[in-house]
Write an enzyme that holds these catalytic residues in place. Structure first.
Site, PDB file in Angstrom:
ATOM      1  N   THR A 125     -10.001 -41.997 -18.347  1.00 52.29           N
ATOM      2  CA  THR A 125     -10.312 -42.028 -16.918  1.00 52.29           C
ATOM      3  C   THR A 125     -11.677 -42.655 -16.663  1.00 52.29           C
ATOM      4  O   THR A 125     -12.574 -42.560 -17.504  1.00 52.29           O
ATOM      5  CB  THR A 125     -10.296 -40.581 -16.358  1.00 52.29           C
ATOM      6  N   ASP A 126     -11.833 -43.250 -15.490  1.00 45.04           N
ATOM      7  CA  ASP A 126     -13.149 -43.794 -15.111  1.00 45.04           C
ATOM      8  C   ASP A 126     -14.179 -42.679 -14.907  1.00 45.04           C
ATOM      9  O   ASP A 126     -15.378 -42.938 -14.857  1.00 45.04           O
ATOM     10  CB  ASP A 126     -13.035 -44.659 -13.845  1.00 45.04           C
ATOM     11  N   GLU A 127     -13.699 -41.423 -14.814  1.00 41.24           N
ATOM     12  CA  GLU A 127     -14.638 -40.323 -14.554  1.00 41.24           C
ATOM     13  C   GLU A 127     -15.591 -40.100 -15.723  1.00 41.24           C
ATOM     14  O   GLU A 127     -16.632 -39.457 -15.563  1.00 41.24           O
ATOM     15  CB  GLU A 127     -13.875 -39.045 -14.196  1.00 41.24           C
ATOM     16  N   TYR A 150     -13.949 -31.390 -16.858  1.00 39.80           N
ATOM     17  CA  TYR A 150     -12.801 -32.280 -17.104  1.00 39.80           C
ATOM     18  C   TYR A 150     -13.258 -33.602 -17.695  1.00 39.80           C
ATOM     19  O   TYR A 150     -12.786 -34.027 -18.754  1.00 39.80           O
ATOM     20  CB  TYR A 150     -12.026 -32.522 -15.800  1.00 39.80           C
ATOM     21  N   LYS A 154     -12.698 -35.357 -21.429  1.00 40.61           N
ATOM     22  CA  LYS A 154     -12.062 -36.676 -21.613  1.00 40.61           C
ATOM     23  C   LYS A 154     -13.013 -37.614 -22.358  1.00 40.61           C
ATOM     24  O   LYS A 154     -12.592 -38.368 -23.238  1.00 40.61           O
ATOM     25  CB  LYS A 154     -11.666 -37.292 -20.257  1.00 40.61           C
TER      26      LYS A 154
HETATM   27  P1  NAD Z   1      -0.757 -34.135 -15.102  1.00 45.16           P
HETATM   28  O1  NAD Z   1      -1.631 -32.929 -15.050  1.00 45.16           O
HETATM   29  O2  NAD Z   1       0.130 -34.454 -13.969  1.00 45.16           O
HETATM   30  O3  NAD Z   1       0.184 -34.049 -16.402  1.00 45.16           O
HETATM   31  C1  NAD Z   1      -0.289 -33.634 -17.642  1.00 45.16           C
HETATM   32  C2  NAD Z   1       0.906 -33.412 -18.559  1.00 45.16           C
HETATM   33  O4  NAD Z   1       0.403 -33.037 -19.858  1.00 45.16           O
HETATM   34  C3  NAD Z   1       1.836 -32.302 -18.102  1.00 45.16           C
HETATM   35  O5  NAD Z   1       3.186 -32.697 -18.278  1.00 45.16           O
HETATM   36  C4  NAD Z   1       1.492 -31.146 -19.037  1.00 45.16           C
HETATM   37  O6  NAD Z   1       2.600 -30.272 -19.273  1.00 45.16           O
HETATM   38  C5  NAD Z   1       1.106 -31.894 -20.304  1.00 45.16           C
HETATM   39  N1  NAD Z   1       0.206 -31.097 -21.150  1.00 45.16           N
HETATM   40  C6  NAD Z   1      -0.934 -30.454 -20.759  1.00 45.16           C
HETATM   41  N2  NAD Z   1      -1.464 -29.814 -21.823  1.00 45.16           N
HETATM   42  C7  NAD Z   1      -0.670 -30.081 -22.891  1.00 45.16           C
HETATM   43  C8  NAD Z   1      -0.697 -29.728 -24.263  1.00 45.16           C
HETATM   44  N3  NAD Z   1      -1.658 -28.921 -24.752  1.00 45.16           N
HETATM   45  N4  NAD Z   1       0.269 -30.188 -25.082  1.00 45.16           N
HETATM   46  C9  NAD Z   1       1.259 -30.988 -24.605  1.00 45.16           C
HETATM   47  N5  NAD Z   1       1.353 -31.338 -23.308  1.00 45.16           N
HETATM   48  C10 NAD Z   1       0.400 -30.906 -22.462  1.00 45.16           C
HETATM   49  O7  NAD Z   1      -1.748 -35.347 -15.424  1.00 45.16           O
HETATM   50  P2  NAD Z   1      -1.684 -36.874 -14.946  1.00 45.16           P
HETATM   51  O8  NAD Z   1      -2.350 -36.989 -13.642  1.00 45.16           O
HETATM   52  O9  NAD Z   1      -0.307 -37.376 -15.137  1.00 45.16           O
HETATM   53  O10 NAD Z   1      -2.651 -37.528 -16.026  1.00 45.16           O
HETATM   54  C11 NAD Z   1      -2.141 -38.012 -17.269  1.00 45.16           C
HETATM   55  C12 NAD Z   1      -3.288 -38.581 -18.081  1.00 45.16           C
HETATM   56  O11 NAD Z   1      -3.906 -39.647 -17.372  1.00 45.16           O
HETATM   57  C13 NAD Z   1      -4.393 -37.584 -18.396  1.00 45.16           C
HETATM   58  O12 NAD Z   1      -4.831 -37.819 -19.710  1.00 45.16           O
HETATM   59  C14 NAD Z   1      -5.484 -37.922 -17.389  1.00 45.16           C
HETATM   60  O13 NAD Z   1      -6.758 -37.608 -17.897  1.00 45.16           O
HETATM   61  C15 NAD Z   1      -5.291 -39.419 -17.251  1.00 45.16           C
HETATM   62  N6  NAD Z   1      -5.714 -40.004 -15.962  1.00 45.16           N
HETATM   63  C16 NAD Z   1      -5.251 -39.483 -14.800  1.00 45.16           C
HETATM   64  C17 NAD Z   1      -5.626 -40.073 -13.585  1.00 45.16           C
HETATM   65  C18 NAD Z   1      -5.106 -39.558 -12.263  1.00 45.16           C
HETATM   66  O14 NAD Z   1      -5.528 -40.055 -11.223  1.00 45.16           O
HETATM   67  N7  NAD Z   1      -4.180 -38.620 -12.232  1.00 45.16           N
HETATM   68  C19 NAD Z   1      -6.488 -41.164 -13.587  1.00 45.16           C
HETATM   69  C20 NAD Z   1      -6.952 -41.682 -14.815  1.00 45.16           C
HETATM   70  C21 NAD Z   1      -6.539 -41.086 -15.990  1.00 45.16           C
HETATM   71  P1  TYD Z   2      -8.802 -35.279  -6.803  1.00 49.04           P
HETATM   72  O1  TYD Z   2      -7.466 -35.709  -6.334  1.00 49.04           O
HETATM   73  O2  TYD Z   2      -8.991 -33.871  -7.270  1.00 49.04           O
HETATM   74  O3  TYD Z   2      -9.262 -36.333  -7.925  1.00 49.04           O
HETATM   75  P2  TYD Z   2     -10.697 -36.489  -8.676  1.00 49.04           P
HETATM   76  O4  TYD Z   2     -11.544 -35.318  -8.371  1.00 49.04           O
HETATM   77  O5  TYD Z   2     -10.286 -36.526 -10.113  1.00 49.04           O
HETATM   78  O6  TYD Z   2     -11.264 -37.784  -8.167  1.00 49.04           O
HETATM   79  O7  TYD Z   2      -9.847 -35.531  -5.625  1.00 49.04           O
HETATM   80  C1  TYD Z   2     -10.035 -36.809  -5.062  1.00 49.04           C
HETATM   81  C2  TYD Z   2     -11.164 -36.709  -4.053  1.00 49.04           C
HETATM   82  O8  TYD Z   2     -10.730 -35.865  -2.976  1.00 49.04           O
HETATM   83  C3  TYD Z   2     -12.410 -36.057  -4.623  1.00 49.04           C
HETATM   84  O9  TYD Z   2     -13.560 -36.684  -4.036  1.00 49.04           O
HETATM   85  C4  TYD Z   2     -12.331 -34.619  -4.140  1.00 49.04           C
HETATM   86  C5  TYD Z   2     -11.598 -34.732  -2.814  1.00 49.04           C
HETATM   87  N1  TYD Z   2     -10.746 -33.567  -2.452  1.00 49.04           N
HETATM   88  C6  TYD Z   2     -10.913 -32.972  -1.196  1.00 49.04           C
HETATM   89  O10 TYD Z   2     -11.756 -33.379  -0.378  1.00 49.04           O
HETATM   90  N2  TYD Z   2     -10.100 -31.915  -0.889  1.00 49.04           N
HETATM   91  C7  TYD Z   2      -9.167 -31.417  -1.760  1.00 49.04           C
HETATM   92  O11 TYD Z   2      -8.470 -30.418  -1.425  1.00 49.04           O
HETATM   93  C8  TYD Z   2      -9.004 -32.063  -3.019  1.00 49.04           C
HETATM   94  C9  TYD Z   2      -7.994 -31.556  -4.010  1.00 49.04           C
HETATM   95  C10 TYD Z   2      -9.824 -33.150  -3.322  1.00 49.04           C
END
Ligand code: NAD
Ligand code: TYD
Length: 339
Positions: A125-127, A150, A154
């Protein structure tokens, strides 16, 4: 046919990735997922009978279960998405983030090397770069300065992946993507939470002043980016993936209200998230220059399509919110027992 094992395939991005790859490639796909609260096999219902797809229920931090899964699945490549993924949960309790994101990633790397896996894509992630002020964007050379438990977990997992390449010559690639949106996103994240609340006429909780900025990418573009790095990337490299769509949270929320057809009186400014990162923005020049990847979706079209998906799948959100989806594994796979 290549065999790819996807971890976290029952989650938001993982399930979109499985759908995307099955639609565009003839790869065999295995899905290793522990089915935490964020894992939902209903996301994969339409592919569960596809003979190219197989599910394994296992925790990536459980070395025996991972070993047994790799023994059976025999993947050529791994795309590692499994993680604890929500910042607010990591503020409440960081421990599962350390167990899954750090320990789990190392367990997976060790097993992958033992089983002769040829290639390992780590989805990050970019975070991990921390927070930006009003100017500039994250490049792959930006310092790693994570601010939440988090993003710290990562960043640690990125370093473990980097070390496996440097020390053992293991073919690893890291992607660092900005905020995703699209179908099947768990309604704890900003966009699905706000859509669900707006559709139900419930308040929309905006943290702080709503001026924090995120760079939004449609999940389908992210999946195409991951596949590009898997197929064409270079071992040991990091690739940023962004959406070229910076928006403040309040702008996103206002636009969502318009799309859902509800008024701004639903907006509530609430207490800010502790340590809330101000701004994320991705410089995607490297992946564009070296691998020819740019996002296809505009934010406007992507957001409208996403709201339409949540309208068409209100039942999905209701089942997730009620917890009913968690019975699906037992119903569908209960006869298999656990591994
Ligand atoms: P999500 O929370 O929707 O899904 C996570 C999945 O991982 C779930 O199916 C969960 O059951 C599984 N999981 C969790 N712990 C586990 C374990 N110990 N063993 C096996 N499976 C496990 O997450 P997401 O939003 O789909 O993100 C997927 C990946 O992409 C993550 O690594 C996250 O850091 C990365 N990512 C997400 C975003 C975003 O905007 N959502 C952006 C950049 C990177
Ligand atoms: P989120 O979807 O949790 O992603 P991330 O924190 O990983 O960027 O949040 C996106 C943005 O929205 C973040 O600046 C926090 C804000 N946010 C709210 O303002 N209200 C909410 O209820 C949530 C879940 C997020």
């Amino acid at each position: 046919m290549k065999k790819v094992l996807v971890t976290g395939g029952a989650g938001f991005i993982g399930s979109n990735f499985l759908h995307y790859v099955l639609a565009h490639r003839d790869y065999g796909l295995c899905n290793l997922d522990a089915l935490t609260y964020a894992g939902n096999l209903e996301n994969l219902r339409s592919i569960e009978d596809d003979e190219r797809y197989r599910f394994f229920k296992a925790d990536i931090a459980d070395a025996e279960a991972v070993d047994e899964t790799l023994r059976q699945a025999k993947p050529d490549c791994i795309v590692h998405l499994a993680a604890e993924s929500h910042v607010d949960r990591s503020v409440q309790d960081a421990r599962p983030f350390v167990t899954t994101n750090l320990l789990g990633t190392q367990v997976l790397i060790d097993a992958a090397m033992r089983h002769g896996v040829e290639r390992f894509v780590h989805v990050s992630t970019d975070e991990v770069y921390g927070s930006l002020g009003p100017e500039g964007r994250f490049s792959e050379d930006s310092p790693i300065q994570p601010n939440s438990p988090y993003s710290a977990s990562k960043a640690g997992s990125d370093f473990l992946v980097r070390a496996a390449h440097h020390t053992h010559g293991f073919d690893t690639r890291i992607t660092r993507c900005s905020n995703n949106y699209g179908p099947y996103q768990f309604p704890e994240k900003l966009i699905p939470l706000m859509v669900a609340n707006a559709m139900d006429g419930e308040p929309l909780p905006v943290y702080g002043d709503g001026q924090n900025v995120r760079d939004w990418i449609h999940v389908e573009d992210h999946c195409r980016g991951i596949l590009t790095v898997l197929e064409d990337g270079v071992a040991g490299e990091v690739y940023n993936l962004g959406g070229n769509a910076e928006r403040s949270n309040i702008d996103v929320v206002r636009r969502l209200l318009e799309l859902v057809g509800k008024g701004e009186e639903l907006i509530r400014f609430v207490k800010d998230r502790p340590g809330h990162d101000q701004r994320y923005a991705i410089d995607g020049a490297k992946v564009e220059r070296e691998l020819g990847f740019t996002p296809n979706w505009t934010f406007e079209d992507g957001l409208a399509a996403t709201v339409q998906w949540y309208r068409d799948n209100a039942e999905w959100t209701a089942r997730v919110r009620s917890g009913a989806y968690q019975g699906y594994y037992e119903e569908q796979y209960g006869h298999l027992g656990s591994q």
